[in-house]
Design a protein around this motif. Structure first.
Motif, PDB file in Angstrom:
ATOM      1  N   LYS A 204       0.831  -1.202   0.000  1.00 46.26           N
ATOM      2  CA  LYS A 204       0.000   0.000   0.000  1.00 46.26           C
ATOM      3  C   LYS A 204       0.869   1.257   0.000  1.00 46.26           C
ATOM      4  O   LYS A 204       0.566   2.221  -0.711  1.00 46.26           O
TER       5      LYS A 204
ATOM      6  N   ASP B 150       0.307  -8.874  -9.272  1.00 50.31           N
ATOM      7  CA  ASP B 150      -0.238  -7.919  -8.305  1.00 50.31           C
ATOM      8  C   ASP B 150      -1.094  -8.650  -7.283  1.00 50.31           C
ATOM      9  O   ASP B 150      -1.820  -9.583  -7.615  1.00 50.31           O
ATOM     10  N   LYS B 151      -1.013  -8.188  -6.028  1.00 53.99           N
ATOM     11  CA  LYS B 151      -1.698  -8.885  -4.933  1.00 53.99           C
ATOM     12  C   LYS B 151      -3.059  -8.308  -4.597  1.00 53.99           C
ATOM     13  O   LYS B 151      -3.836  -8.925  -3.885  1.00 53.99           O
ATOM     14  N   TYR B 152      -3.353  -7.122  -5.067  1.00 52.32           N
ATOM     15  CA  TYR B 152      -4.671  -6.518  -4.862  1.00 52.32           C
ATOM     16  C   TYR B 152      -4.891  -5.497  -5.969  1.00 52.32           C
ATOM     17  O   TYR B 152      -3.961  -5.133  -6.689  1.00 52.32           O
ATOM     18  N   GLU B 153      -6.137  -5.040  -6.110  1.00 51.42           N
ATOM     19  CA  GLU B 153      -6.482  -4.156  -7.217  1.00 51.42           C
ATOM     20  C   GLU B 153      -6.438  -2.697  -6.789  1.00 51.42           C
ATOM     21  O   GLU B 153      -7.049  -2.309  -5.795  1.00 51.42           O
TER      22      GLU B 153
ATOM     23  N   ILE C  38      -4.647 -13.492  -8.095  1.00 55.96           N
ATOM     24  CA  ILE C  38      -6.061 -13.116  -8.042  1.00 55.96           C
ATOM     25  C   ILE C  38      -6.574 -12.579  -9.372  1.00 55.96           C
ATOM     26  O   ILE C  38      -7.777 -12.434  -9.550  1.00 55.96           O
TER      27      ILE C  38
END
Length: 106
Positions: free
Chosen positions: A9, A34-37, A72
């Motif tokens: 983040k 990537d681990k989150y959007e 993901i």
């Protein structure tokens, strides 16, 4: 761009602050590492399964790839076909399709 950091983040915020200084639209899609959007912010727009019009061009994004490392942003091929068919109506005369996965056979 943020996967290899201890604090994803914090890296996202740093990168977005740098890109915000450019003052032009930044269009992006996520990748399989990537681990989150990321969300939209200031001049940055997530194109995944959306469109962005600029001058006479329409940019359309698709970020999913075939499953291979367990990220993901992977989907089975059938689910990708369903998604891409739903985007077909956005594909007008002057459009640019932005994808993470390569075109078939390329």
């Amino acid at each position: 761009m943020t996967t290899f950091s201890e604090n994803n983040k914090t890296e996202e915020i740093k990168i977005k602050n740098i890109l915000a200084e450019i003052g032009i639209p930044i269009l992006f899609i996520m990748g399989n590492d990537d681990k989150y959007e990321w969300k939209n912010s200031k001049n940055m727009y997530n194109l995944n399964q959306k469109e962005y019009e600029y001058d006479e061009y329409r940019f359309i994004g698709y970020q999913f790839t075939n499953p291979f490392i367990g990220g993901i942003f992977e989907k089975p091929e059938y689910d990708q076909i369903v998604d891409l068919i739903s985007l077909e109506e956005l594909c007008t005369d002057k459009y640019i399709l932005i994808t993470h996965g390569p075109a078939f056979g390329k």
